[in-house]
Design a protein around this motif. Structure first.
Motif, PDB file in Angstrom:
ATOM      1  N   GLU A  48      55.165  94.595 -10.438  1.00 53.16           N
ATOM      2  CA  GLU A  48      55.551  94.748  -9.107  1.00 53.16           C
ATOM      3  C   GLU A  48      56.324  95.410  -8.838  1.00 53.16           C
ATOM      4  O   GLU A  48      57.354  95.613  -9.267  1.00 53.16           O
ATOM      5  CB  GLU A  48      55.575  93.113  -8.755  1.00 53.16           C
ATOM      6  CG  GLU A  48      56.179  92.935  -7.192  1.00 53.16           C
ATOM      7  CD  GLU A  48      56.857  91.457  -6.845  1.00 53.16           C
ATOM      8  OE1 GLU A  48      57.798  91.629  -6.124  1.00 53.16           O
ATOM      9  OE2 GLU A  48      56.214  90.272  -7.590  1.00 53.16           O
ATOM     10  N   LYS A  50      58.089  98.015  -5.238  1.00 48.90           N
ATOM     11  CA  LYS A  50      58.375  97.900  -3.979  1.00 48.90           C
ATOM     12  C   LYS A  50      59.110  99.101  -3.273  1.00 48.90           C
ATOM     13  O   LYS A  50      59.775  99.810  -3.884  1.00 48.90           O
ATOM     14  CB  LYS A  50      59.628  96.759  -3.701  1.00 48.90           C
ATOM     15  CG  LYS A  50      60.046  96.402  -2.328  1.00 48.90           C
ATOM     16  CD  LYS A  50      60.840  95.251  -2.254  1.00 48.90           C
ATOM     17  CE  LYS A  50      61.631  95.089  -0.887  1.00 48.90           C
ATOM     18  NZ  LYS A  50      62.588  93.981  -0.934  1.00 48.90           N
ATOM     19  N   THR A  52      61.370 100.510  -0.164  1.00 50.57           N
ATOM     20  CA  THR A  52      62.095 100.273   1.200  1.00 50.57           C
ATOM     21  C   THR A  52      62.382 101.501   1.768  1.00 50.57           C
ATOM     22  O   THR A  52      62.961 102.447   1.276  1.00 50.57           O
ATOM     23  CB  THR A  52      63.363  99.666   0.690  1.00 50.57           C
ATOM     24  OG1 THR A  52      63.124  98.277  -0.313  1.00 50.57           O
ATOM     25  CG2 THR A  52      64.310  99.278   1.791  1.00 50.57           C
ATOM     26  N   SER A 108      59.901  97.212   4.628  1.00 50.88           N
ATOM     27  CA  SER A 108      59.436  97.353   3.034  1.00 50.88           C
ATOM     28  C   SER A 108      58.171  96.987   2.871  1.00 50.88           C
ATOM     29  O   SER A 108      57.631  96.455   3.657  1.00 50.88           O
ATOM     30  CB  SER A 108      60.333  96.720   2.169  1.00 50.88           C
ATOM     31  OG  SER A 108      60.248  95.202   2.285  1.00 50.88           O
ATOM     32  N   GLY A 110      55.404  95.547  -0.489  1.00 55.32           N
ATOM     33  CA  GLY A 110      55.329  95.607  -1.884  1.00 55.32           C
ATOM     34  C   GLY A 110      53.989  95.611  -2.505  1.00 55.32           C
ATOM     35  O   GLY A 110      52.905  95.689  -1.724  1.00 55.32           O
ATOM     36  N   GLY A 503      57.542  87.048  -3.570  1.00 57.26           N
ATOM     37  CA  GLY A 503      56.637  87.958  -4.353  1.00 57.26           C
ATOM     38  C   GLY A 503      55.156  87.000  -3.963  1.00 57.26           C
ATOM     39  O   GLY A 503      54.293  87.931  -3.626  1.00 57.26           O
ATOM     40  N   GLY A 506      54.177  87.490  -0.529  1.00 58.41           N
ATOM     41  CA  GLY A 506      53.794  88.809  -0.222  1.00 58.41           C
ATOM     42  C   GLY A 506      52.173  88.901  -0.741  1.00 58.41           C
ATOM     43  O   GLY A 506      51.315  89.741  -0.062  1.00 58.41           O
TER      44      GLY A 506
END
Length: 539
Positions: A48, A50, A52, A108, A110, A503, A506
């Protein structure tokens, strides 16, 4: 140059732009605007990630575009809080609902990446066509906030995600269990004092019984007779013993709804223990639906419930008992319920998450039945547990697959994709989250896949424990497949934490699902750590 000189030149450039009609676009990396990559959980075949975006400038941002390259053998599996296109190894992500970034603020997105071999991070990051570093270069194009380079423009065959639902539009639902008022000492008032009620759209009240082809009360004392004094009631008033007065959890739910007018309560029937009656119910679905309507809309509590939920474990398959009513039985049952309850009341169903080939999803017509429900609660938990006493240890609620998973297809994404491939609309699917852990004892290996000697000891039952206990007694020390695990002493547990729930939410947004639900309220902390993460992740 001095700071004054930079400001002076900037003013001249802006004036020139106004005169000449040229669009001025802030530099991507320059002026303190940056994009930073961070890595979350890694399960050996995927991870995973991400990015930002931080706005360190003095001007508000209204959009962003982040580009990066994945190494050979890696590809995007899903992305949330944005949209993306992929051309070979090059990925371009753009804002969806989160384009506005105030000075000093962040945004952000993900994503999950699948890969073969060893992990390597993304490279070649560009923010609005320029550097991702705060002190980087200006974008090459002054007419667009994204790169105009032909090498980064994806061809028409690129894969593009759909924009997720707008923030605030996703459903959050939690189960309240009527037996919780006994040993667990969890009452409707706790839904209010923990802050849970304010973070929910729906409560499923569990469970009503299914017997003799009809819906029936599960526990009359707990449900509508138990006395609550002023200190233990939601609104601070005592119940009465007047003839015909409503008490118990039903009355407390009535009080809770008055405090939260938008909150809806759904009466759930069946569950693991009481699902054996659904086969008989499906044989005369009209009579069953009539009995359920008469119970849900009983004049004593008609204002409490806004619909019905069916938790059949499992149609035309085996749970605590085996059902042989055929693949069409669920559709027949739900069609009868929709006809009787009409369009003004909710009709939902909790369903299996068995995504294996020829498994429980394949055993019944979930796609055909979906036209009659407002949504399905997909029970994406309890994939693995201490009932396999010798292990191998495995997370009970994996979001994705991972190297060494004991059963292929036993993970949430497998179920979601199978249901969607059969024709169930994504926005009619709610992802399930467990507010508890499952575990083993006699374990010597910290990583998943270890052997065990039996289920770990639990407060109420072997092999299962509330999150509120585990967060202190056996804190998480690892993640796998989008969920957490913990190894302490010789016990091994898996459970979701606020971080892993975030998560998973998301994922809900990236897949365009209808929202999320959890089983069940007594497992959370007194200040609602998990529901806070769930609701926050859906916003």
């Amino acid at each position: 140059m001095s700071k004054f000189t930079w400001h002076y030149l900037g003013l001249l450039a802006a004036l020139a732009a106004l005169v000449l009609g040229i669009a001025v676009v802030p530099a991507a990396g320059a002026g303190g605007v940056s994009a930073t990559f961070s890595k979350g959980s890694d399960w050996g075949t995927g991870y995973e990630g991400k990015y930002t975006i931080s706005n360190g400038s003095t001007a508000a941002r209204t959009s962003w575009t982040v580009e990066f390259d994945l190494p050979a053998g890696a590809k995007i599996a899903s992305l949330w809080d944005g949209t993306y296109t992929a051309s070979g190894q090059h990925v371009t992500a753009k804002n969806s609902w989160n384009g506005n970034i105030a000075p000093g603020g962040t945004a952000s997105f993900g994503f999950n990446v699948s890969y073969t071999g060893t992990y390597s991070p993304p490279t070649g990051c560009k923010l609005d066509g320029g550097s991702c570093d705060a002190g980087g270069t200006t974008p090459p194009s002054s007419t667009s906030s994204s790169s105009s380079s032909s090498t980064t423009t994806p061809p028409s065959s690129s894969t593009t995600t759909s924009t997720p639902p707008p923030p605030g539009g996703l459903k959050s639902m939690g189960y309240f269990v009527d037996w919780g008022v006994y040993g667990r000492n969890y009452h409707v008032k706790n839904i209010e004092t923990s802050g849970t009620a304010a973070k929910l759209n729906y409560i499923n009240f569990a469970f009503g019984n299914v017997t003799n082809g009809q819906c029936a009360i599960g526990d009359s004392y707990a449900d509508y007779d138990r006395f609550y004094d002023a200190s233990s009631s939601v609104d601070g008033t005592s119940d009465t013993w007047d003839a015909g007065a409503l008490r118990g959890s039903f009355n407390q739910l009535r009080e809770l709804k008055k405090k939260h007018p938008g909150l809806k309560v759904i009466y759930s029937f069946g569950g693991w223990t009481w699902s054996s009656g659904f086969g008989q119910a499906a044989a005369n679905a009209t009579a069953f639906a009539n009995s359920c309507y008469n119970l849900v809309k009983d004049p004593r509590w008609a204002d409490v419930f806004d619909g019905i939920d069916i938790d059949w474990e499992y149609p035309n398959a085996c749970g605590l008992s085996c059902d042989t009513s055929g693949p069409a039985a669920l559709k027949t049952l739900l069609q009868a319920l929709r006809t009787r309850f009409g369009s003004s009341m909710l009709v939902t169903a909790a369903i299996t998450a068995d995504g294996t080939s020829g498994g429980k999803i394949d055993a019944a017509d979930y796609a055909g039945a979906s036209q009659y429900v407002d949504w399905y609660n997909v029970m994406t938990y309890d994939f693995f547990g201490g009932w396999a006493a010798q292990g191998p240890t495995a997370p009970h609620s994996p979001l994705t697959s991972y190297n060494g998973i004991p059963i292929a297809g036993f993970y949430a994404d497998s179920a979601i994709q199978k249901l969607r491939s059969k024709g169930v609309p994504a926005n009619k699917l709610l992802l399930g989250v467990g507010f508890y852990g499952r575990g083993w004892t006699g374990v010597s290996q910290a990583a998943p896949g270890g052997t065990a000697t039996g289920p770990a000891p639990g407060t109420y039952e072997q092999g299962i424990e509330d999150y509120k206990v585990l967060k202190n007694s056996c804190p998480s020390n690892g993640t796998v497949a989008g969920t957490a695990y913990a190894f302490c002493g010789n016990n091994w547990w898996s459970y979701d934490t606020p971080s892993t729930i975030n998560g998973k939410m998301g994922y809900v947004k990236s897949q365009g699902l209808g929202g999320a639900f959890f089983w069940e309220m007594t497992g959370d902390t007194s200040n609602g750590e998990l529901i806070t993460a769930l609701r926050g992740g859906l916003n």
